[in-house]
Write an enzyme that holds these catalytic residues in place. Sequence first.
Site, PDB file in Angstrom:
ATOM      1  N   CYS A   1      30.949 -78.301  -9.751  1.00 42.68           N
ATOM      2  CA  CYS A   1      30.459 -79.081  -7.982  1.00 42.68           C
ATOM      3  C   CYS A   1      31.793 -79.393  -7.110  1.00 42.68           C
ATOM      4  CB  CYS A   1      30.398 -81.015  -8.372  1.00 42.68           C
ATOM      5  SG  CYS A   1      29.876 -81.075  -9.279  1.00 42.68           S
TER       6      CYS A   1
ATOM      7  N   HIS B   1      25.841 -85.517  -2.054  1.00 44.10           N
ATOM      8  CA  HIS B   1      26.733 -83.964  -2.721  1.00 44.10           C
ATOM      9  C   HIS B   1      25.334 -82.969  -3.148  1.00 44.10           C
ATOM     10  CE1 HIS B   1      29.227 -82.757  -5.054  1.00 44.10           C
ATOM     11  NE2 HIS B   1      28.996 -82.685  -5.963  1.00 44.10           N
TER      12      HIS B   1
END
Length: 388
Positions: A84, A335
Amino acid sequence: MTACIVGWSHLPFGKLEGETVESLIVKAAIGALEHAGIGPEDVDEIVLGHFNAGFSPQDFTASLVLQASDAFRFKPATRVENACATGSAAVHQGIKTIRAGTAKVVLVVGVEKMTSTPGPEIGKNLLKASYLPEEGDIPAGFAGVFGQIAAAYFQKYGDQSDALAMIAAKNHKNGVGNPYAQMRKDLGFEFCRQESEKNPFVAGPLKRTDCSLVSDGAAALVLTDTQTALKMKRAVAFRAAQHVQDFLPISKRDILQFEGCAEGWKRALNQAGVTIDDLSFVETHDCFTIAELIEYEAMGLAKPGEGAKVAMEGQTAMGGRLPVNPSGGLKAKGHPIGASGVSMHVLSSMQLTGEAGGIQVPDAKLAGIFNMGGAAVANYVSVLERIK
């Protein structure tokens, strides 16, 4: 100050029907060059941040940036990935290239296309950012990992549901003013606090409002050396850029401390010669609200176990001691994995140049950025300051 951001582009995040990884890359790349006032022929190197992990059948994507212009042909282009934190990994790779003197102008693009993947596959893909031999069977995918972290935190320090709801409500309120955010709705504390049909429990004590959104999106920026940047329209310099990698298995760490995050902040603030209270705002990695809560403690805003106080007192709200996630964070903004870290740097640069519109922090001088991959495994911290 070895590198500066001199231009950028940010596409809206969300469920982008009709877009592909390629189309998102091309739009972001062209936009960043236009904003910097340069052409593709001026770029020395290209870095693409793209996590993928099964979201896109096209897994070899570095050269898709070349689809933006034939003038990119034969320029070095590399895809980087660090879960991430992939976007920040790409940014930091560009900084290293400039620091090494092998390039003066680097184009960095971050991208992800997630929403066309079926729900169960999304969870499976995201869980690849954990240590599969030990964590691969945790129910609810990566949300399950952070659900376990939240449960352990609650067991040690007491029920923090109020604080998590306060963080979620803060970020959603901030996101209303962000034109790039996937969800621009002020949900309010009560909605985020209460379990309901629209806000069910997802994993452990985490409800839907505690979890970031599955998104499509892209962002891009142009890096140059400082000497070149000072000849450009604008220059946002890196006062610090630190990367700290920790063990992948949670079993080898005290997961409630986010030690890699804490070490990253310590190194970055030391490199920049500032304290946490010198920062105007922070964009931090709120993949789940419990992550932002523990990050308060890791960055030095609160002692271990006391992050809830920071949230409940409004210290991290707009106008508070240190506004955290004025963009709405991953919680409201969305995201898209490979784009998130680039987005953080773009939106922080907009703040420092007074171009942040409805999410503008008044008189912003110093920006702090924390982007993490996995459960505090890949930890990237940047400190930015405008110098032109």
